[in-house]
Design a protein around this motif. Structure first.
Motif, PDB file in Angstrom:
ATOM      1  N   CYS A  19       0.839  -1.197   0.000  1.00 58.88           N
ATOM      2  CA  CYS A  19       0.000   0.000   0.000  1.00 58.88           C
ATOM      3  C   CYS A  19       0.881   1.257   0.000  1.00 58.88           C
ATOM      4  O   CYS A  19       2.031   1.230   0.442  1.00 58.88           O
ATOM      5  CB  CYS A  19      -0.873   0.059   1.250  1.00 58.88           C
ATOM      6  N   CYS A  22       3.222   2.466   3.061  1.00 57.15           N
ATOM      7  CA  CYS A  22       3.613   1.307   3.882  1.00 57.15           C
ATOM      8  C   CYS A  22       5.126   1.242   4.008  1.00 57.15           C
ATOM      9  O   CYS A  22       5.846   1.592   3.073  1.00 57.15           O
ATOM     10  CB  CYS A  22       3.093   0.026   3.233  1.00 57.15           C
ATOM     11  N   CYS A  53       1.424  -9.900   3.095  1.00 57.71           N
ATOM     12  CA  CYS A  53       1.942  -8.665   2.499  1.00 57.71           C
ATOM     13  C   CYS A  53       3.385  -8.838   2.039  1.00 57.71           C
ATOM     14  O   CYS A  53       3.753  -8.433   0.938  1.00 57.71           O
ATOM     15  CB  CYS A  53       1.869  -7.523   3.514  1.00 57.71           C
ATOM     16  N   ASN A 125       4.907  -6.750  10.464  1.00 62.23           N
ATOM     17  CA  ASN A 125       3.946  -5.633  10.448  1.00 62.23           C
ATOM     18  C   ASN A 125       2.983  -5.711  11.633  1.00 62.23           C
ATOM     19  O   ASN A 125       1.879  -5.204  11.590  1.00 62.23           O
ATOM     20  CB  ASN A 125       3.193  -5.555   9.111  1.00 62.23           C
ATOM     21  N   CYS A 209       2.575  -0.603   9.224  1.00 67.56           N
ATOM     22  CA  CYS A 209       1.444  -0.848   8.334  1.00 67.56           C
ATOM     23  C   CYS A 209       0.503   0.341   8.488  1.00 67.56           C
ATOM     24  O   CYS A 209      -0.011   0.581   9.580  1.00 67.56           O
ATOM     25  CB  CYS A 209       0.733  -2.134   8.725  1.00 67.56           C
ATOM     26  N   VAL A 210       0.306   1.064   7.404  1.00 75.73           N
ATOM     27  CA  VAL A 210      -0.538   2.257   7.522  1.00 75.73           C
ATOM     28  C   VAL A 210      -2.022   1.912   7.372  1.00 75.73           C
ATOM     29  O   VAL A 210      -2.877   2.493   8.030  1.00 75.73           O
ATOM     30  CB  VAL A 210      -0.128   3.349   6.500  1.00 75.73           C
ATOM     31  N   THR A 211      -2.302   0.935   6.520  1.00 70.40           N
ATOM     32  CA  THR A 211      -3.698   0.667   6.154  1.00 70.40           C
ATOM     33  C   THR A 211      -4.494   0.030   7.291  1.00 70.40           C
ATOM     34  O   THR A 211      -5.641   0.393   7.533  1.00 70.40           O
ATOM     35  CB  THR A 211      -3.736  -0.239   4.911  1.00 70.40           C
TER      36      THR A 211
END
Ligand code: SF4
Lengths: 279, 390
Positions: A19, A22, A53, A125, A209-211
């Motif tokens: 993403c 990320c 991921c 993550n 992990c941003v999402t």
């Protein structure tokens, strides 16, 4: 940096599946930097991956030979593959925290026990993110995730006096390090030592992990805010209970101290063939 | 030719070694443990690697890893270990990796009875992984000598088809002692109808062509060919894709590379089928030996009875059941597995029946009695658990 990608990464697989924002791309890049600084070429490395991921981001990006195993089993596959490969080939596995520390932990422990020459890079993550954000064994306690809506409370392997890397040390691993991807060149130096070690090495690389983790546990998708949270928690090696901090550094370097598995196997077989051993 | 008296376990070991096996990973399990033990002694003598895995799941994954490094690999197990292969078997099927799996069937489900023969994995051997979209090659020996031959053959087919091949034996075949003739020269090996295909290396870049062709070298890592193999649906270059067209191409290849070359796989033995017998007994593995005696005994009594022994089980040989007849399958299970396939394949107008037991073989007399009932159109069912109506 783009030079590195050009040198090692298949153009059709660039920039990868992670993403936007990320930390995974940075983690991937750290491994390429280490390979580059060691002067290794595309034919010197066989690259394996798991799923999630990290697997999606790194599988078949390497221009040389590459494989992806079933979830958690890549350490067993690498054990068989190591017996087939020439000793000078470096075997690098990029996997997730779930792959290495939960579903694949039995195989990881046994690869460490045998001291099979491989470098396992755990792109951590902090949970199961590719499935939408569920807690795992490296998720900080109290984190809200989609499967811990009240906050994660099951004991993990990074807090409360536990450290998954200590278990691996006891199991026989000969190189162990942990970093966050935000620590500049430090992780690259550890990765270089890990790759050079003719035995079982593991480097845990924690990345934001941003999402999912960002949104669910930290209440933000803003990379800058999430990265700040990471930096605040990052500490060096700590004696005793680190609380909720990420203890980073080289936890164990016994490179070359134990006989490597495939070398031992070849010696054993040669001794049987020479008639030095009998049933 | 070296004539010995030995077990199926030893026969499988020698077959594997003569086929060029250089890696065995396994986990001890009755009644397949002796294959591992024999391998641990024999493999280092010929420069091969034996190792004991942490479980059967790991065992086949280690074999897969060795195989993609260019080694010919084998593992052996029984039911409770066989079920743990699901993960690695699927990987080998999809990545088209040659590897050989031996299952010495015992009595199930689960741990069941460890040291007695069963035939509960007829269907499991066809579908040893999830997801469908593939065809499977399964061979079933019924004697010690045949265990040797079919192990060599399993390696041969695995290389030509780039796929895992299963040798589906049973406890009596692997533990049983019989005369075993082992070839001592190339000429003797060839005279036995045996062949070895050496491991080849795919040069790339089209590792997974959308074709039903066989004899394509497998993906081998470590030669800087850009080799790529994985659990994902592959493009022709082995890249992961979520595209349904690629998925269809891949599935089509996995199914039809085998189905379209089945003449290389199909193998069966027939007894007294020339006069269109009224009753045809059908079996594989050890029970087929009793079937053969029963058919002979029936013929001595002037009954028109024939027999079919399946040597290759999958892909299923429908062609063997093109006669309209009364079929009776004889199996080492109570639920009836082979009988279902025979029911499906049997020519129109046939009637298909089942004789089952677990843990011990039928006697020839029992089978003859059943045949006589069938000839007289008497019902086969008996009361209660002994031989319930199937
Ligand atoms: S889900 Fe999270 S960890 Fe996975 S690629 Fe996206 S941001 Fe990165």
């Amino acid at each position: 940096m783009s030079d590195l990608l050009e040198k090692y990464v298949r153009p059709e697989k660039n920039p990868g599946t992670a993403c936007k924002g990320c930390g995974l791309r940075l983690a991937h890049r750290r491994v390429l930097e280490a390979i580059d600084e060691l002067g290794l070429g595309q034919g010197d490395v066989v690259w394996g991956t798991g799923i999630g991921c990290s697997g999606r981001q790194t599988f078949v990006t390497w221009k040389g030979d590459t494989f992806a195993g079933t979830h958690g089993r890549v350490y067993a596959m690498a054990t068989g593959l190591r017996l087939a490969l020439p000793p000078e080939k470096r075997l690098i596995l990029t996997v997730g925290d779930g792959d290495a520390f939960t579903i694949g932990f039995l195989h990881l422990l046994n690869a460490a026990r045998r001291n099979v020459d491989m470098t396992v890079v755990v792109f951590d993550n902090l949970g199961y993110q590719s499935t939408g954000g569920q807690y795992g064994v490296t998720t900080p306690l109290g984190s809200r995730t989609d499967s811990s809506p009240y906050g994660a409370w099951e004991p993990n392997w990074t807090q409360g006096g536990f450290d998954v890397l200590r278990i691996l040390k006891e199991a026989g691993a000969t190189f162990l390090a942990r970093h966050t991807v935000l620590q500049g060149h430090e992780p690259v130096e550890s990765l270089k030592r890990a790759i050079r070690n003719p035995g079982f090495s593991l480097v845990q690389l924690i990345y934001p992990c941003v999402t999912h983790y960002g949104v669910q546990a930290l209440g933000t998708r803003d990379p800058a805010a999430i990265y700040d949270w990471f930096r605040e928690r990052t500490a060096g090696l700590i004696e005793g209970d680190p609380g909720d901090r990420f203890t980073t550094g080289i936890l164990h370097d016994a490179s070359g101290s134990r006989v490597e598995f495939s070398a031992a196997m070849r010696d054993f077989v040669a001794s049987v063939q020479k008639g030095e051993r009998h049933v | 030719m070296k004539r010995t008296f030995d077990t199926g376990n030893a026969a499988i070991t020698e077959g594997a070694i003569r086929a060029g096996c250089s890696l065995f990973a396994g986990y001890p399990i009755t009644p397949a443990t002796e294959i591992a033990e024999n391998m641990s002694r024999r493999l280092p003598q010929v420069g091969g690697y034996y190792l004991q895995a942490e479980d059967e799941n790991a065992a086949l994954h280690i074999c897969n890893g060795g195989a993609i490094g260019g080694l010919k690999a084998m593992t052996a197990t029984s039911g409770p270990g066989f079920i743990l292969f699901a993960d690695a078997f699927g990987w080998a099927v999809s990545s088209e990796v040659p590897v050989v799996i031996v299952n010495s069937q015992r009595v199930g489900p689960v741990s069941g009875i460890t040291g007695a023969p069963g035939q509960g994995e007829f269907y499991l051997s066809r579908y040893l992984t999830h997801g469908g979209n593939f065809e499977t090659i399964v061979l079933a020996p019924s004697s010690v000598q045949e265990a040797f031959r079919l192990t060599v053959r399993a390696f041969y087919l695995a290389e030509r088809f780039r796929t895992p091949v299963i040798v589906l034996a049973d406890q009596m075949v692997t533990d049983g002692w019989e005369t075993l003739e082992l070839p001592e020269s190339e000429a003797e090996f060839t005279a036995m109808g045996l062949e070895v295909v050496p491991r080849r290396i795919h040069p790339g870049p089209e590792f997974y062509p959308a074709s039903d062709a066989i004899d394509i070298p497998p993906v081998v890592l470590g030669h800087n060919t850009g080799a790529a193999c994985s659990d994902w649906t592959p493009t022709d270059r082995g890249h992961d894709t979520e595209d349904v067209t690629w998925q269809h191409k891949h599935a089509w290849r996995l199914i039809h590379k085998i189905r379209n070359h089945r003449e290389l796989i199909d193998e069966a033995e027939e007894w007294f089928l020339d006069d269109d017998p009224d009753v045809i007994l059908v079996a594989y593995g050890t029970p087929s030996r009793v079937v053969q005696s029963a058919v002979r005994a029936a013929r001595r009594e002037g009954l028109r009875v024939g027999g079919i022994r399946l040597i290759s089980l999958w892909p299923f040989q429908d062609r063997m059941f093109s006669r309209t007849a009364t079929y009776l399958t004889v199996e080492l299970n109570w639920d009836g597995q082979l009988v279902r396939e025979v029911q499906r394949a049997a020519a129109a107008g046939s009637s298909v029946h089942f004789w089952g037991r677990c843990g011990e073989l039928p006697s020839s007399g029992e089978l003859l009695e059943t045949v006589q009932k069938l000839l007289k159109n008497e019902p086969l069912e008996r009361d209660g658990w002994r031989t319930e109506k199937w």
